[in-house]
Each structure stands twice: as C-alpha cells, then as structure tokens.
Scaffold this motif. Structure first.
Motif, PDB file in Angstrom:
ATOM      1  N   LEU A   1       6.772 -22.846  24.381  1.00  0.00           N
ATOM      2  CA  LEU A   1       7.502 -23.337  25.553  1.00  0.00           C
ATOM      3  C   LEU A   1       6.746 -24.462  26.253  1.00  0.00           C
ATOM      4  N   ASP A   2       5.737 -25.015  25.572  1.00  0.00           N
ATOM      5  CA  ASP A   2       5.034 -26.159  26.141  1.00  0.00           C
ATOM      6  C   ASP A   2       5.936 -27.382  26.229  1.00  0.00           C
ATOM      7  N   SER A   3       7.054 -27.359  25.501  1.00  0.00           N
ATOM      8  CA  SER A   3       7.996 -28.478  25.549  1.00  0.00           C
ATOM      9  C   SER A   3       8.851 -28.465  26.814  1.00  0.00           C
ATOM     10  N   VAL A   4       8.808 -27.376  27.571  1.00  0.00           N
ATOM     11  CA  VAL A   4       9.621 -27.252  28.782  1.00  0.00           C
ATOM     12  C   VAL A   4       8.789 -27.697  29.978  1.00  0.00           C
ATOM     13  N   GLY A   5       9.065 -28.913  30.452  1.00  0.00           N
ATOM     14  CA  GLY A   5       8.382 -29.418  31.636  1.00  0.00           C
ATOM     15  C   GLY A   5       9.179 -29.095  32.892  1.00  0.00           C
ATOM     16  N   LEU A   6       8.477 -28.641  33.941  1.00  0.00           N
ATOM     17  CA  LEU A   6       9.126 -28.253  35.191  1.00  0.00           C
ATOM     18  C   LEU A   6       8.632 -29.179  36.300  1.00  0.00           C
ATOM     19  N   PRO A   7       9.497 -30.066  36.811  1.00  0.00           N
ATOM     20  CA  PRO A   7       9.066 -31.047  37.806  1.00  0.00           C
ATOM     21  C   PRO A   7       8.460 -30.375  39.037  1.00  0.00           C
ATOM     22  N   PRO A   8       7.280 -30.817  39.472  1.00  0.00           N
ATOM     23  CA  PRO A   8       6.614 -30.157  40.605  1.00  0.00           C
ATOM     24  C   PRO A   8       7.358 -30.307  41.921  1.00  0.00           C
TER      25      PRO A   8
ATOM     26  N   PRO B   1       4.167 -24.398  40.657  1.00  0.00           N
ATOM     27  CA  PRO B   1       3.471 -24.444  39.368  1.00  0.00           C
ATOM     28  C   PRO B   1       3.809 -23.222  38.516  1.00  0.00           C
ATOM     29  N   ALA B   2       4.116 -23.471  37.266  1.00  0.00           N
ATOM     30  CA  ALA B   2       4.546 -22.395  36.375  1.00  0.00           C
ATOM     31  C   ALA B   2       3.381 -21.520  35.957  1.00  0.00           C
ATOM     32  N   GLN B   3       3.699 -20.270  35.666  1.00  0.00           N
ATOM     33  CA  GLN B   3       2.773 -19.389  34.971  1.00  0.00           C
ATOM     34  C   GLN B   3       3.213 -19.345  33.512  1.00  0.00           C
ATOM     35  N   ARG B   4       2.293 -19.679  32.612  1.00  0.00           N
ATOM     36  CA  ARG B   4       2.615 -19.795  31.193  1.00  0.00           C
ATOM     37  C   ARG B   4       1.716 -18.837  30.401  1.00  0.00           C
ATOM     38  N   TYR B   5       2.364 -17.988  29.603  1.00  0.00           N
ATOM     39  CA  TYR B   5       1.646 -16.986  28.820  1.00  0.00           C
ATOM     40  C   TYR B   5       1.988 -17.153  27.341  1.00  0.00           C
ATOM     41  N   ASP B   6       0.993 -16.994  26.499  1.00  0.00           N
ATOM     42  CA  ASP B   6       1.190 -16.878  25.055  1.00  0.00           C
ATOM     43  C   ASP B   6       0.516 -15.596  24.589  1.00  0.00           C
ATOM     44  N   TYR B   7       1.225 -14.807  23.801  1.00  0.00           N
ATOM     45  CA  TYR B   7       0.693 -13.556  23.275  1.00  0.00           C
ATOM     46  C   TYR B   7       0.793 -13.539  21.748  1.00  0.00           C
ATOM     47  N   ASN B   8      -0.170 -12.895  21.131  1.00  0.00           N
ATOM     48  CA  ASN B   8      -0.073 -12.489  19.719  1.00  0.00           C
ATOM     49  C   ASN B   8      -0.071 -13.662  18.731  1.00  0.00           C
ATOM     50  N   PHE B   9      -0.742 -14.753  19.066  1.00  0.00           N
ATOM     51  CA  PHE B   9      -0.874 -15.869  18.141  1.00  0.00           C
ATOM     52  C   PHE B   9      -2.165 -15.677  17.331  1.00  0.00           C
ATOM     53  N   PRO B  10      -2.069 -15.424  16.010  1.00  0.00           N
ATOM     54  CA  PRO B  10      -3.305 -15.286  15.215  1.00  0.00           C
ATOM     55  C   PRO B  10      -4.210 -16.510  15.344  1.00  0.00           C
ATOM     56  N   GLN B  11      -3.611 -17.697  15.290  1.00  0.00           N
ATOM     57  CA  GLN B  11      -4.299 -18.965  15.539  1.00  0.00           C
ATOM     58  C   GLN B  11      -3.377 -19.805  16.406  1.00  0.00           C
ATOM     59  N   ARG B  12      -3.946 -20.762  17.147  1.00  0.00           N
ATOM     60  CA  ARG B  12      -3.112 -21.588  18.005  1.00  0.00           C
ATOM     61  C   ARG B  12      -2.072 -22.366  17.195  1.00  0.00           C
ATOM     62  N   SER B  13      -2.396 -22.677  15.946  1.00  0.00           N
ATOM     63  CA  SER B  13      -1.500 -23.503  15.129  1.00  0.00           C
ATOM     64  C   SER B  13      -0.516 -22.682  14.299  1.00  0.00           C
ATOM     65  N   THR B  14      -0.552 -21.343  14.393  1.00  0.00           N
ATOM     66  CA  THR B  14       0.234 -20.517  13.478  1.00  0.00           C
ATOM     67  C   THR B  14       1.729 -20.799  13.599  1.00  0.00           C
ATOM     68  N   LEU B  15       2.249 -20.842  14.818  1.00  0.00           N
ATOM     69  CA  LEU B  15       3.680 -21.083  14.994  1.00  0.00           C
ATOM     70  C   LEU B  15       4.062 -22.438  14.423  1.00  0.00           C
TER      71      LEU B  15
ATOM     72  N   VAL C   1      -2.182 -21.372  32.953  1.00  0.00           N
ATOM     73  CA  VAL C   1      -1.977 -21.189  31.522  1.00  0.00           C
ATOM     74  C   VAL C   1      -2.873 -20.048  31.028  1.00  0.00           C
ATOM     75  N   VAL C   2      -2.245 -19.061  30.411  1.00  0.00           N
ATOM     76  CA  VAL C   2      -2.971 -17.919  29.841  1.00  0.00           C
ATOM     77  C   VAL C   2      -2.672 -17.883  28.350  1.00  0.00           C
ATOM     78  N   LYS C   3      -3.618 -18.293  27.541  1.00  0.00           N
ATOM     79  CA  LYS C   3      -3.434 -18.341  26.094  1.00  0.00           C
ATOM     80  C   LYS C   3      -4.247 -17.221  25.433  1.00  0.00           C
ATOM     81  N   ASP C   4      -3.946 -16.990  24.162  1.00  0.00           N
ATOM     82  CA  ASP C   4      -4.744 -16.103  23.308  1.00  0.00           C
ATOM     83  C   ASP C   4      -4.749 -14.652  23.779  1.00  0.00           C
ATOM     84  N   GLY C   5      -3.714 -14.232  24.511  1.00  0.00           N
ATOM     85  CA  GLY C   5      -3.607 -12.839  24.900  1.00  0.00           C
ATOM     86  C   GLY C   5      -2.939 -12.015  23.810  1.00  0.00           C
ATOM     87  N   TRP C   6      -3.040 -10.695  23.942  1.00  0.00           N
ATOM     88  CA  TRP C   6      -2.402  -9.784  22.988  1.00  0.00           C
ATOM     89  C   TRP C   6      -1.637  -8.721  23.759  1.00  0.00           C
TER      90      TRP C   6
END
Length: 307
Positions: free
Chosen positions: A194-201, A206-220, A243-248
């Motif tokens: 969802l990094d392609s979704v820009g939200l005008p300030p 400011p958005a809260q952005r979460y990614d979960y369960n990515f084995p590697q950042r490039s997997t998707l 931005v909260v990345k690499d969570g499970w």
C-alpha cells in the motif's frame, strides 16, 4: 453509469468462483479488525455508518456490521452486488451500491464514519479514489485500507517453487486480460503493497502503515511483478507517516499441503490446465510430499483520519 474496465473484469466472475474465493482467501484474524476499530475510536470516530468499497460480494461486511449499525456495500461489478444482496439481504443493516470507489464521490459529504478498502486499492485511480474517500468521510472518520492478496511459504525450497507458480499465474492473467497502461499501473500498485497509496497531508492526519509477514522486503514484488515487463514499485509514503515494517502476526499464518495451496491459487482467475502450470504443481508436490508447509499472508494495513 459506471463503466467496467479491463482491470476490474478480472473479478467479474461467477458464484462458483466467489465460493472458491471465500474458501481460499484468509480467514482474517479478529486482531486485524480490532486494530482498525481501536484506531477509529482513538480518533473519536463515530460508529454509525461504515462503507466497504470494492467489496466484491461483501465478504468482510459482516465484520463491519458487528460494530456499525449501517454498512454500505459497493462494487463496480453489478453482478457482484446482486450476489452480495442475495447473501446478506436478510440482515437489515446493509445497503448496496454499484459503483467504483472513485464514483462514490457522489455520496453525501461527511456521511460515512469509516471507509474500508480490502485488497482493492491497486485497481483504482488512487488519487481520485482518495479524494472520494475524503469527501464521504465525516471529520475524524477513518480510512482503513488492507492488502492481503499473496501467500508466501516459509520453507525456502517450497517457496521457490510456489513463487514460480504465482508468477506463472500473474503472467497468465496478463495474457488473458492484456497489459495496457492501466494493467501496468495495477500491477505496480499491488506489488508496492500500500506504499502506492499517497494521502495528502492537507486532507488526512499522518497515516499509520503496517506490514506483516513479509519473509523479505522484496518477496511480494518478486512474486507478482514479472521481471520481463520492466516495471518498478511505487513509494508514496508521506514524510510524517508512521511506518512499522517487518512485523509478524501469527493469526495470518497456517500450514498448507499442495491441495490447500491449489485452493489459494484458485482465488486468482487463471487457466489452470496448461502443461507448464501442471508441471510446476507436480514439482511442488515432490518438494512438499503428502505433508504440509507453513506459510502466511503478506499483509499491509494503512490507517488515516480525515482532518
């Protein structure tokens, strides 16, 4: 009248397909909706009307109806809305609208408390869609966008074969529906999470952005953006976004045998009788055997509040 474009036609499918889709897509853990509802409450959002956009047959609408006495269900495909009516019309809390998200700018301004977009923002003209969301949200209302359309395995050899299966399916869909400029945009959006979704300030906190369960950042990206097309991912994350990345989240994980993985694959509308894909499934069966391998859905979640 809303015009259905080629990208949307990927999910202009029969009741049998949607039955397989509901079975093969994840059973979303309650923690996912709890995160959304807690965010909404923390920004003093009202729990009166929710809108599930791009809802297909209203797969997730009952989860919203558990907290909101009125849920609007919209989708660009009229037959999907008819199926949603058939599934849900016995419950009086729902209303239905055949429309793209972009066209829901015709709703009354400020009439919706929460807009929920489930694995569909990549199909939109993102900027127009975001403007429509802002228009219909009440001040302090929440935009919640989720993306959880791709499953990854945690065992290396099995994931390597599974990734080739998913790439073949993506290429097959491209061959079936074409790769015009719009289709390229859809691919790039989806591969970007969802990094392609820009939200005008000026419109949203400011958005809260979460990614979960990515084995590697490039997997998707590596699984669903075929390299031969030379497309890149998109980054429109705001400078002030959290931005909260690499969570499970183990609630999205499961163990699957080959037949279970075929069930997941059936949620992508593709031709499954090709000799190449049959060979890939046999190769995966050799790796997995009659047992199961652990995997999980790669999940992105964006939450933002209307200023």
């Amino acid at each position: 009248m809303t015009t259905v474009q080629k990208g949307e036609n990927v999910y202009n499918q029969s009741q049998n397909f949607w039955d397989s889709y509901i079975k093969g897509r994840p059973s979303i853990p309650q923690s996912f909706f709890d995160t959304i509802f807690a965010y909404h409450a923390s920004h003093n959002g009202s729990f009166t009307t929710a809108h599930e956009v791009g809802a297909g047959v209203g797969v997730h609408s009952p989860r919203l109806a558990a907290r909101f006495p009125h849920v609007l269900i919209s989708d660009i495909i009229s037959s999907n809305i008819q199926l949603a009516r058939t599934r849900l019309q016995s419950h009086g809390c729902y209303s239905f609208k055949t429309s793209s998200l972009e066209d829901t700018i015709d709703l009354e301004a400020g009439s919706v408390d929460l807009v929920f977009a489930s694995t569909m923002m990549h199909f939109t003209d993102v900027d127009a869609a975001v403007r429509a969301v802002h228009h219909q949200l009440a001040p302090g209302g929440t935009f919640a966008a989720g993306l959880y359309g791709t499953y990854a395995l945690h065992e290396g050899r099995a994931q390597e074969v599974w990734a080739r299966i998913v790439r073949w399916i993506c290429s097959n869909i491209i061959e079936k529906y074409g790769l015009d400029d719009r289709a390229k945009q859809i691919l790039q959006n989806e591969a970007s999470g969802l990094d392609s979704v820009g939200l005008p300030p000026e419109l949203f906190t400011p958005a809260q952005r979460y990614d979960y369960n990515f084995p590697q950042r490039s997997t998707l990206r590596d699984m669903i953006l075929p390299k031969q097309y030379g497309l890149e991912t998109i980054d429109r994350v705001g400078a002030e976004d959290v931005v909260v990345k690499d969570g499970w989240d183990r609630g999205w994980c499961s163990k699957q045998g080959v037949e279970g993985l075929k069930g997941i694959a059936s949620t992508w509308p593709h031709d499954d009788g090709d000799e190449e894909i049959l060979g890939l499934w046999e190769e995966l069966r050799v790796v997995v055997g009659e047992g199961e391998v652990e995997g999980g859905w790669m999940v992105s979640l964006v939450l933002a509040s209307k200023k």
